[in-house]
Design an enzyme around this catalytic site. Structure first.
Site, PDB file in Angstrom:
ATOM      1  N   GLU A 231       0.803  -1.223   0.000  1.00  0.00           N
ATOM      2  CA  GLU A 231       0.000   0.000   0.000  1.00  0.00           C
ATOM      3  C   GLU A 231       0.841   1.281   0.000  1.00  0.00           C
ATOM      4  OE1 GLU A 231      -3.124  -0.379   2.965  1.00  0.00           O
ATOM      5  OE2 GLU A 231      -4.066  -1.983   1.802  1.00  0.00           O
TER       6      GLU A 231
ATOM      7  N   GLU B 184      -5.297  -8.355  -0.818  1.00  0.00           N
ATOM      8  CA  GLU B 184      -6.075  -8.130   0.399  1.00  0.00           C
ATOM      9  C   GLU B 184      -7.501  -7.777  -0.013  1.00  0.00           C
ATOM     10  OE1 GLU B 184      -4.693  -5.293   3.284  1.00  0.00           O
ATOM     11  OE2 GLU B 184      -2.586  -5.861   3.012  1.00  0.00           O
TER      12      GLU B 184
END
Length: 522
Positions: free
Chosen positions: A182, A298
């Site tokens: 991320e 995810e």
């Protein structure tokens, strides 16, 4: 279960509310002669875990072995492989770099020993190689760029060479290497997008220097971001890119709320999560690399490990709905995560706290666990069905499975997840679920019917019934485990006549999940 005769067979659970004559009937027609194709199993390609160091714990390993047995996940991905608690990198008093892969070896040896493979996430930054002191989470993963990109490349190449020597090139060729996590969120990456692309370039070169067949990708972004930019950068600069990866969660506000203090709200978008994957697939198809694999490394209903949606019986149907909606847009959909042995906000003091896990820290299986266990019971040949909340399959031995669910968002207006899903939530009655199967071979079958829903393999509602104790006694753990086994609620022998038909009627409530198995006698 109580069986009575309606048409051919009807099944009514004594634990469910009674059906009324005026209740609606939802009909599912399954014909074994109408084949859709090979079942898409992207749901079990990968599963997530919190951080690498947690994987050295005995209870973590025991839980992983259990979920591997029940759900058959192929890969596991986690943060913190290079963080200082894994002891990978340091610089001695003479300024010499030192590598140590003993902790990594212990973890990866175990993962491989149970038939799984690592989906390698390269991060976070070893402190001795970091350009700053900014960290994330209780365990202080350093999120700053390297102070020397050449030294970072050297470390990644040495680690990749080590794995090649230890496990063999053929094994490592089957792995995935994902660079960072991320980087579009300030909390996870202290650099810019350009800095991330630089990190990716050095990482990809290091991996490909060892073996050009090894698969490397990114950007592992939050919110389905940076996919076009990532592809364009790699295409323009001739940087290797074997797949793209990103993340999505089914809530409408913010990111990175590790304590759940903001009050998350389950999205009203019926295509949440799936819409992101479908859009990313479109972006890839319109790019300079239109055939790239897409991995969602995810996903879940919520991005916080303090959201009771994760514990609720609603989650099982939610998982199935999102996976079916996503279809083949992504090559993997990695649920975040398999266990509540997960310490981003630090060790938790409550047995159930809205953690991401499919199991809680004591190994009690949540309703979400059984969504994956039921999916794993499906056969490889998918059958056609017009029902949007059903998957039907068969194998070449005459066995048939029908997985059907009701996915209903029941969250009231002006209420957040933390206020609502923490309660005992009796479901509304939806009427009958009528399943009609035809094309069966004449003969004897074992009928198994398994269920997840309110007070059915529903450890969280049972926990609420105990008064929601923060700590559980051994007896309470045993009681909750006994209520959440996933075993069939009903099993009996049936006969199918020469017409090849079988009918069953089931009572349906909000967010019920049923798995029907017809097992041909040998």
């Amino acid at each position: 279960m109580i069986i009575k005769s309606i048409t051919r067979v009807a099944v009514v659970s004594c634990l469910l509310v009674p059906l009324f004559a005026f209740a609606q009937t939802r009909t599912i027609d399954v014909d074994l002669n109408k084949v859709k194709g090979t079942l898409n199993t992207s749901f079990k390609t990968t599963i997530g875990a919190g951080r690498a160091n947690e994987g050295l714990r005995a209870d973590w390993q025991q839980q992983l072995a259990e979920i591997k047995r029940d759900a058959d996940f192929k890969y596991i991905r986690m943060h913190g492989l290079l963080t200082d608690d894994m002891g990978v990198y340091k610089v001695d008093a003479q300024g010499r770099e030192q590598y140590n892969f003993q902790y990594v070896d212990a973890l990866y040896d175990y993962i491989l020993s149970i038939g799984m493979k690592p989906f390698v996430e390269l991060g976070f930054m070893p402190q001795a190689l970091a350009s700053g002191n900014k960290t994330i989470f209780w365990w202080r993963g350093n999120v700053t760029p390297p102070n020397n990109y050449d030294k970072w490349e050297k470390l990644i190449q040495a680690l990749t060479e080590h794995w090649t020597q230890r496990y063999g090139a053929a094994e490592v060729e089957s792995w995935y290497f994902e660079v960072w996590n991320e980087p579009n969120l300030d909390g996870f990456w202290a650099g810019s997008q350009a800095d991330y692309f630089k990190l990716y370039t050095y990482s990809a070169r290091a991996i490909k220097n060892v073996n050009p067949k090894y698969k490397v990708g990114g950007p592992a972004t939050a919110g389905a971001a940076w996919i076009p930019e990532m592809i364009a950068y790699c295409a323009k600069n001739k940087v290797p890119l074997d797949f793209v990866s990103t993340h999505s969660y089914g809530v409408d506000q913010g990111f990175l709320d590790e304590f759940g203090g903001r009050g998350t709200v389950l999205s009203k978008d019926e295509l949440s999560v799936a819409r992101d994957a479908i859009q990313n697939r479109k972006q890839i198809s319109e790019s300079a690399m239109p055939n790239l694999d897409l991995h969602y490394t995810e996903w879940s209903s919520s991005y916080t490990p303090a959201d009771p949606t994760h514990d609720s019986y609603h989650q099982a149907a939610y998982i199935l709905q999102k996976l079916k909606q996503t279809g083949d847009a992504a090559q993997s959909m990695s649920y975040w995560v398999f266990t509540d042995i997960f310490e981003e906000p630090g060790p938790r003091f409550e047995a159930f706290h809205g953690g991401f896990g499919l199991m809680n820290a004591q190994g009690i299986k949540k309703p979400a666990y059984f969504a994956y266990q039921f999916l794993n019971k499906l056969s490889s040949t998918e059958l056609k069905t017009s029902d949007a909340q059903t998957i039907a399959t068969k194998d070449d031995k005459g066995n048939t499975q029908v997985l059907a669910w009701d996915s209903t968002r029941t969250l009231p207006e002006n209420t957040n997840n933390q206020q609502y899903y923490i309660k005992d939530l009796p479901p509304a009655n939806k009427g009958d679920l009528a399943i009609h199967v035809q094309g069966l071979a004449k003969g004897k079958y074992t009928l198994k019917i398994s269920q997840v829903g309110y007070k059915q393999n529903d450890s969280f509602t049972a926990y609420i019934g105990m008064g929601s104790p923060a700590q559980l006694t051994k007896a309470q753990v045993a009681e909750l485990k006994a209520k959440s086994t996933g075993k069939p609620a009903q099993e009996k022998s049936i006969s199918v006549g020469s017409d090849g038909k079988f009918d069953v009627s089931l009572p349906l409530r909000d967010n019920d999940v049923y798995l029907l198995e017809l097992i041909a006698s040998k």
